[in-house]
Design an enzyme around this catalytic site. Structure first.
Site, PDB file in Angstrom:
ATOM      1  N   THR A 165       0.865  -1.184   0.000  1.00 25.35           N
ATOM      2  CA  THR A 165       0.000   0.000   0.000  1.00 25.35           C
ATOM      3  C   THR A 165       0.904   1.237   0.000  1.00 25.35           C
ATOM      4  O   THR A 165       1.339   1.680  -1.040  1.00 25.35           O
ATOM      5  CB  THR A 165      -0.967  -0.012   1.202  1.00 25.35           C
ATOM      6  OG1 THR A 165      -0.233  -0.269   2.408  1.00 25.35           O
ATOM      7  CG2 THR A 165      -2.034  -1.083   1.025  1.00 25.35           C
ATOM      8  N   LYS A 187       4.141  -6.889   4.158  1.00 24.66           N
ATOM      9  CA  LYS A 187       3.848  -5.516   3.796  1.00 24.66           C
ATOM     10  C   LYS A 187       3.431  -4.792   5.069  1.00 24.66           C
ATOM     11  O   LYS A 187       2.903  -5.382   6.008  1.00 24.66           O
ATOM     12  CB  LYS A 187       2.768  -5.427   2.712  1.00 24.66           C
ATOM     13  CG  LYS A 187       1.381  -5.880   3.091  1.00 24.66           C
ATOM     14  CD  LYS A 187       0.520  -4.895   3.844  1.00 24.66           C
ATOM     15  CE  LYS A 187       0.476  -3.545   3.171  1.00 24.66           C
ATOM     16  NZ  LYS A 187      -0.152  -2.527   4.108  1.00 24.66           N
ATOM     17  N   THR A 198       2.450  -8.677  12.231  1.00 20.28           N
ATOM     18  CA  THR A 198       2.670  -7.381  11.600  1.00 20.28           C
ATOM     19  C   THR A 198       1.463  -7.127  10.719  1.00 20.28           C
ATOM     20  O   THR A 198       0.449  -7.809  10.860  1.00 20.28           O
ATOM     21  CB  THR A 198       3.987  -7.373  10.807  1.00 20.28           C
ATOM     22  OG1 THR A 198       4.210  -6.040  10.351  1.00 20.28           O
ATOM     23  CG2 THR A 198       3.979  -8.307   9.642  1.00 20.28           C
ATOM     24  N   GLU A 277       6.485   4.425   7.229  1.00 20.41           N
ATOM     25  CA  GLU A 277       6.087   5.716   6.671  1.00 20.41           C
ATOM     26  C   GLU A 277       6.933   6.836   7.279  1.00 20.41           C
ATOM     27  O   GLU A 277       6.964   7.023   8.492  1.00 20.41           O
ATOM     28  CB  GLU A 277       4.609   5.970   6.947  1.00 20.41           C
ATOM     29  CG  GLU A 277       3.683   5.052   6.159  1.00 20.41           C
ATOM     30  CD  GLU A 277       2.240   5.160   6.538  1.00 20.41           C
ATOM     31  OE1 GLU A 277       1.412   4.558   5.830  1.00 20.41           O
ATOM     32  OE2 GLU A 277       1.914   5.838   7.537  1.00 20.41           O
ATOM     33  N   ASN A 419       0.219  10.766   6.304  1.00 14.84           N
ATOM     34  CA  ASN A 419      -1.011  10.435   6.999  1.00 14.84           C
ATOM     35  C   ASN A 419      -2.002  11.585   7.076  1.00 14.84           C
ATOM     36  O   ASN A 419      -3.161  11.396   7.435  1.00 14.84           O
ATOM     37  CB  ASN A 419      -0.682   9.903   8.403  1.00 14.84           C
ATOM     38  CG  ASN A 419      -0.136   8.498   8.345  1.00 14.84           C
ATOM     39  OD1 ASN A 419      -0.887   7.552   8.141  1.00 14.84           O
ATOM     40  ND2 ASN A 419       1.166   8.363   8.472  1.00 14.84           N
TER      41      ASN A 419
END
Length: 424
Positions: A165, A187, A198, A277, A419
């Site tokens: 993603t 992922k 995870t 991220e 975000n």
């Protein structure tokens, strides 16, 4: 490797990605418009298949402890009781969490995949993406014949790429295991502080691990790998780890299997953090000299998730008082008798606090600043990790023999940006 460029990283992934005997993958795509947010326009979804060529009784799964789990997690938990399964069906873009009819949608899609392949064992569904949106079930069913046609048994890499993603790059690791292999992919880049998994991870092996052993060993390995990382302190609704065996090779025994599974899983777990991220640094916080392991883990996690520690590391600022502040606050909350005199803090092997006082001076400040800068990652992240370096921090409490470590990422402006406009 210490440093990668794009070609070197791709070559490394390809060297890891050979599928074990008895497995195949397939990837296709489809377009859809989310009914909950039509102004998002037409979006591109990947639909991915991971299949054992014969039904297997040797499989295990570990799922999120979030009390608001996704619908696929509920189906996956149910299927752990099945005598056989055939594999997993994964989609990105939509997490299928809380959406009306989502439970039925997951079951329907898993059954449609089984029917399209003519298999007699079910598939475990997995979904990742936006929470609250519903799956485009009809479009996904329409894409399934293409999945059937695109099956291949050479490499896990297309599957690893398709399940991403906000990940900047795919993650694949492997290890030898007796006469066979373990190959895994994961992922996850945000909403990562697992408790039993995870975000999504799939571990494949051709060794004939007994079902009971697979479940016992996976649970222990997850506890020591995926449950020892944090990107942002947020537990996903969709966390899933699935272990599948094709049962094609002799089982080398519990010790050898556990070692190979941990090698694969711990490497994937650190990959998730490195690809977190807005990750500008990876750091490992070790708490040693603790009265017991749960206490050591709780204290290490308190430092890993402390915003002031994370932002100092992001700025290459060796503001070590923030680390001891986080430890002291956690000890206060847990009622632990923190000892100033016994505590020793080291960063990169450099002693910066001991015998009840800081050891700072100009030369040490400069040395620590260089140490942090040497381990900095570029932002925004390119399509590969620049290096595999991390910052090492250890706090020895001098209160016992137990220790634990958490691998975490810093907190950057890029994380906030990602975000802030995740859906827009």
């Amino acid at each position: 490797m210490d440093y990668f460029d794009s070609d070197a990283w791709r070559g490394f992934l390809e060297s890891q990605a050979l599928l074990p005997e008895g497995f195949e993958i397939a990837v296709t795509s489809l377009d859809f418009t989310p009914v909950e947010k039509p102004d998002a326009g037409v979006l591109h979804m990947k639909l991915s298949l991971l299949r054992t060529t014969e039904p297997t009784s040797s499989f295990a799964g570990v799922f999120t402890k979030n009390a608001f789990p996704g619908w696929p997690v509920l189906v996956g938990r149910e299927l752990l009781d099945a005598p056989l399964i055939q594999g997993v069906l994964v989609n990105n873009k939509v997490a299928n969490v809380g959406a009306s009819g989502g439970l039925e949608a997951s079951r329907r899609l898993a059954e449609a995949m089984r029917t399209a392949l003519g298999d007699r064992a079910p598939f475990i569904p997995s979904s990742t993406g936006v929470i609250g949106w519903s799956l485009p079930v009809e479009a996904m069913e329409t894409a399934m014949p293409d999945l059937v046609q695109k099956r291949r048994s050479d490499s896990l890499l297309p599957f690893a790429e398709a399940i991403m993603t906000t990940d900047a790059w795919p993650k694949i690791r492997c290890a030898s295991c007796g006469e066979g292999r373990i190959v895994g992919t994961a992922k996850g880049a945000g909403m990562v502080e697992p408790n039993m998994a995870t975000m999504l991870s799939y571990l494949l092996t051709d060794v004939d691990v007994p079902r009971d052993a697979a479940r016992r060993i996976l649970s222990d390995v997850v506890k020591r790998s995926f449950n020892r990382i944090s990107v942002d302190g947020e537990m996903s609704t969709s966390d899933t780890v699935i272990l599948l065996s094709s049962r094609k090779r002799p089982y080398p025994g519990d010790e050898a299997f556990a070692s190979a599974l941990f090698e694969t899983s711990s490497a994937l777990a650190e990959d998730v953090v490195r690809n977190g991220e807005g990750c500008g640094h990876v750091f490992r916080i070790i708490v040693s000299g603790a009265p017991d392991e749960p206490t050591a883990t709780a204290l290490a996690r308190s430092v890993a998730n402390a915003p002031l520690t994370k932002t100092a590391i992001r700025g290459n600022d060796p503001n070590i008082g923030r680390i001891l502040q986080a430890i002291g606050a956690a000890c206060g909350r847990l009622g632990i008798n923190f000892s100033r005199e016994r505590t020793v803090l080291t960063i990169g092997g450099r002693e910066v606090y001991s015998s009840g006082e800081f050891k700072l001076d100009g030369a040490l400040e400069e040395s620590l600043n260089r140490y942090l800068k040497e381990r900095e990652l570029p932002l925004p992240a390119p399509r590969w990790p620049a290096h595999e370096k991390r910052i090492e921090i250890e706090v020895n409490l001098g209160l016992g023999e137990a220790s634990s470590a958490i691998i975490a990422s810093d907190l950057s402006e890029e994380y906030v940006k990602i975000n802030t406009d995740y859906r827009t």
